[in-house]
Design a protein around this motif. Structure first.
Motif, PDB file in Angstrom:
ATOM      1  N   SER A 170       0.774  -0.776   0.273  1.00  0.00           N
ATOM      2  CA  SER A 170      -0.011   0.120  -0.008  1.00  0.00           C
ATOM      3  C   SER A 170       0.853   1.279   0.291  1.00  0.00           C
ATOM      4  CB  SER A 170      -0.936   0.308   1.057  1.00  0.00           C
ATOM      5  OG  SER A 170       0.299  -0.293   2.309  1.00  0.00           O
ATOM      6  N   ASN A 171       2.124   1.121   0.304  1.00  0.00           N
ATOM      7  CA  ASN A 171       3.089   2.036   0.160  1.00  0.00           C
ATOM      8  C   ASN A 171       3.163   2.704  -1.391  1.00  0.00           C
ATOM      9  OD1 ASN A 171       5.536   3.280  -1.086  1.00  0.00           O
ATOM     10  ND2 ASN A 171       5.874   3.593   1.615  1.00  0.00           N
ATOM     11  N   GLU A 172       2.874   3.888  -1.271  1.00  0.00           N
ATOM     12  CA  GLU A 172       2.742   4.665  -3.217  1.00  0.00           C
ATOM     13  C   GLU A 172       4.492   4.494  -3.491  1.00  0.00           C
ATOM     14  OE1 GLU A 172       1.204   8.599  -3.052  1.00  0.00           O
ATOM     15  OE2 GLU A 172      -0.066   7.991  -1.831  1.00  0.00           O
ATOM     16  N   LEU A 173       5.446   4.732  -2.917  1.00  0.00           N
ATOM     17  CA  LEU A 173       6.565   5.130  -4.143  1.00  0.00           C
ATOM     18  C   LEU A 173       6.475   3.285  -4.125  1.00  0.00           C
ATOM     19  CD1 LEU A 173       9.310   5.853  -3.970  1.00  0.00           C
ATOM     20  CD2 LEU A 173      10.434   5.518  -2.357  1.00  0.00           C
ATOM     21  N   VAL A 174       6.474   2.325  -2.868  1.00  0.00           N
ATOM     22  CA  VAL A 174       6.952   0.931  -3.678  1.00  0.00           C
ATOM     23  C   VAL A 174       6.389   0.168  -4.378  1.00  0.00           C
ATOM     24  CG1 VAL A 174       7.133  -1.984  -2.104  1.00  0.00           C
ATOM     25  CG2 VAL A 174       7.658   0.047  -1.169  1.00  0.00           C
ATOM     26  N   PHE A 175       5.085   0.495  -4.783  1.00  0.00           N
ATOM     27  CA  PHE A 175       3.439   0.891  -5.591  1.00  0.00           C
ATOM     28  C   PHE A 175       4.174   1.077  -7.364  1.00  0.00           C
ATOM     29  CE2 PHE A 175       0.260   1.503  -8.601  1.00  0.00           C
ATOM     30  CZ  PHE A 175      -0.246   0.845  -8.566  1.00  0.00           C
ATOM     31  N   LEU A 177       7.243   1.404  -8.239  1.00  0.00           N
ATOM     32  CA  LEU A 177       8.850   1.714  -7.831  1.00  0.00           C
ATOM     33  C   LEU A 177       8.058  -0.477  -9.142  1.00  0.00           C
ATOM     34  CD1 LEU A 177      11.111   1.798  -5.993  1.00  0.00           C
ATOM     35  CD2 LEU A 177      10.656   2.568  -8.405  1.00  0.00           C
ATOM     36  N   ALA A 178       7.396  -1.209  -7.978  1.00  0.00           N
ATOM     37  CA  ALA A 178       6.551  -2.171  -8.323  1.00  0.00           C
ATOM     38  C   ALA A 178       6.034  -2.164 -10.393  1.00  0.00           C
ATOM     39  CB  ALA A 178       6.041  -2.903  -7.813  1.00  0.00           C
ATOM     40  N   SER A 179       5.279  -0.437  -9.862  1.00  0.00           N
ATOM     41  CA  SER A 179       4.759  -0.645 -11.781  1.00  0.00           C
ATOM     42  C   SER A 179       5.383  -1.120 -12.622  1.00  0.00           C
ATOM     43  CB  SER A 179       3.218  -0.249 -11.118  1.00  0.00           C
ATOM     44  OG  SER A 179       3.676   1.256 -10.980  1.00  0.00           O
ATOM     45  N   ASN A 180       6.216  -0.306 -12.547  1.00  0.00           N
ATOM     46  CA  ASN A 180       7.014   0.619 -13.021  1.00  0.00           C
ATOM     47  C   ASN A 180       7.549  -1.225 -14.481  1.00  0.00           C
ATOM     48  OD1 ASN A 180       9.436   1.053 -15.551  1.00  0.00           O
ATOM     49  ND2 ASN A 180       9.634   2.661 -13.337  1.00  0.00           N
ATOM     50  N   SER A 181       7.195  -0.523 -16.361  1.00  0.00           N
ATOM     51  CA  SER A 181       7.259  -1.989 -17.007  1.00  0.00           C
ATOM     52  C   SER A 181       8.634  -2.009 -16.848  1.00  0.00           C
ATOM     53  CB  SER A 181       7.042  -1.212 -18.030  1.00  0.00           C
ATOM     54  OG  SER A 181       7.486  -0.187 -18.632  1.00  0.00           O
ATOM     55  N   ARG A 182       9.453  -1.363 -16.312  1.00  0.00           N
ATOM     56  CA  ARG A 182      11.395  -1.779 -16.475  1.00  0.00           C
ATOM     57  C   ARG A 182      11.102  -3.098 -14.953  1.00  0.00           C
ATOM     58  NH1 ARG A 182      15.455   2.232 -18.868  1.00  0.00           N
ATOM     59  NH2 ARG A 182      16.576   1.381 -17.546  1.00  0.00           N
ATOM     60  N   ILE A 183      10.413  -3.076 -14.374  1.00  0.00           N
ATOM     61  CA  ILE A 183      11.073  -3.746 -13.556  1.00  0.00           C
ATOM     62  C   ILE A 183      11.549  -5.029 -13.712  1.00  0.00           C
ATOM     63  CG2 ILE A 183       9.043  -4.528 -12.927  1.00  0.00           C
ATOM     64  CD1 ILE A 183       9.676  -4.315  -9.268  1.00  0.00           C
ATOM     65  N   LEU A 184      10.295  -5.794 -15.093  1.00  0.00           N
ATOM     66  CA  LEU A 184      10.136  -6.757 -15.729  1.00  0.00           C
ATOM     67  C   LEU A 184      11.842  -7.002 -16.348  1.00  0.00           C
ATOM     68  CD1 LEU A 184       6.917  -6.462 -17.744  1.00  0.00           C
ATOM     69  CD2 LEU A 184       7.363  -7.594 -15.049  1.00  0.00           C
ATOM     70  N   THR A 185      12.519  -6.237 -16.903  1.00  0.00           N
ATOM     71  CA  THR A 185      13.703  -6.726 -16.945  1.00  0.00           C
ATOM     72  C   THR A 185      14.944  -6.569 -16.638  1.00  0.00           C
ATOM     73  OG1 THR A 185      13.447  -4.519 -17.483  1.00  0.00           O
ATOM     74  CG2 THR A 185      13.078  -6.446 -19.945  1.00  0.00           C
ATOM     75  N   ASN A 186      14.606  -6.169 -14.790  1.00  0.00           N
ATOM     76  CA  ASN A 186      15.791  -6.244 -14.080  1.00  0.00           C
ATOM     77  C   ASN A 186      15.727  -7.484 -13.994  1.00  0.00           C
ATOM     78  OD1 ASN A 186      15.395  -6.091 -11.218  1.00  0.00           O
ATOM     79  ND2 ASN A 186      15.850  -4.155 -12.064  1.00  0.00           N
ATOM     80  N   GLU A 187      17.420  -7.299 -13.508  1.00  0.00           N
ATOM     81  CA  GLU A 187      17.966  -8.321 -12.745  1.00  0.00           C
ATOM     82  C   GLU A 187      17.442  -9.556 -12.095  1.00  0.00           C
ATOM     83  OE1 GLU A 187      22.719  -9.622 -12.515  1.00  0.00           O
ATOM     84  OE2 GLU A 187      21.649  -7.592 -12.320  1.00  0.00           O
ATOM     85  N   LEU A 188      17.098  -8.682 -10.987  1.00  0.00           N
ATOM     86  CA  LEU A 188      16.029  -9.601  -9.597  1.00  0.00           C
ATOM     87  C   LEU A 188      15.144  -9.866  -9.437  1.00  0.00           C
ATOM     88  CD1 LEU A 188      16.720  -9.867  -6.539  1.00  0.00           C
ATOM     89  CD2 LEU A 188      15.711  -7.841  -6.240  1.00  0.00           C
TER      90      LEU A 188
END
Length: 200
Positions: A170-175, A177-188
């Motif tokens: 529910s944290n807006e900052l975490v949400f 970052l998590a909803s950014n499409s770039r996360i899908l290509t992230n190494e982690l």
């Protein structure tokens, strides 16, 4: 800024108790300026512990995983010394309480496979020692019989739990970052995906 704040609020900064780490991309090669506090140089190091996690300048998790190997054996020795003669169910509970907690495990993504293998071997050896299994006994069988997750299951559960907390936060900052499409290509994220799903 730190020095000025310290003067105004009667705070003394000790540069000998401070360190800094520079995280450089592999292709980034340029002189790094020195850091000073009150004209005293702050030492630059290649690794530093922050909030209990070992951070290295090359962003590798190998040193942190090896630290967990040493910690696992230390915790095992403590449990063996105090609870060697307990019943099997009690030992299983003690093992899950003291030997299955690997701090920040879901965040490991840059490591050598042989280093993770050392942690897995340590995990199996600790279990065998506590339950007095023979070294040649099947690891899979002994974990199933005692209803304790093996190392691979422990890793997947840890990753799945962490992902759920991030993507349902529910944290807006975490949400954001998590909803950014770039996360899908992230190494982690790729490491999480490979840990959770079998690829054929």
């Amino acid at each position: 800024v730190c020095v000025l704040y310290g003067v105004q609020n009667d705070i003394v900064f000790n540069p000998l108790k401070s360190q800094y780490v520079v995280f450089e991309p592999p292709s980034y090669r340029t002189p790094i300026p020195s850091v000073f506090i009150n004209n005293d140089i702050v030492p630059r190091v290649n690794a530093a512990k922050y909030l209990g996690v070992l951070l290295t300048s090359n962003m590798s998790d190998n040193d942190e995983i090896l630290k967990q190997v040493r910690g696992l054996y230390a915790r095992c020795n403590t449990v063996l010394r105090k609870f060697r003669n307990c019943s099997m169910p009690v030992k299983a509970k003690l093992f899950q309480s003291f030997c299955t907690n690997f701090y920040c495990m879901p965040l490991w993504c840059r490591f050598n496979q042989n280093v993770v293998q050392r942690l897995k071997v340590a995990y199996n050896n600790v279990f065998r020692s506590l339950f007095t299994y023979d070294r040649r006994s099947s690891a899979s069988q002994m974990f199933v019989f005692n209803n304790v997750p093996n190392f691979s299951v422990l890793l997947r559960k840890s990753v799945f739990s962490f992902m759920n907390r991030i993507f349902n936060s529910s944290n807006e900052l975490v949400f954001t970052l998590a909803s950014n499409s770039r996360i899908l290509t992230n190494e982690l994220f790729n490491h999480w995906w490979n840990s959770l799903y079998m690829h054929v």
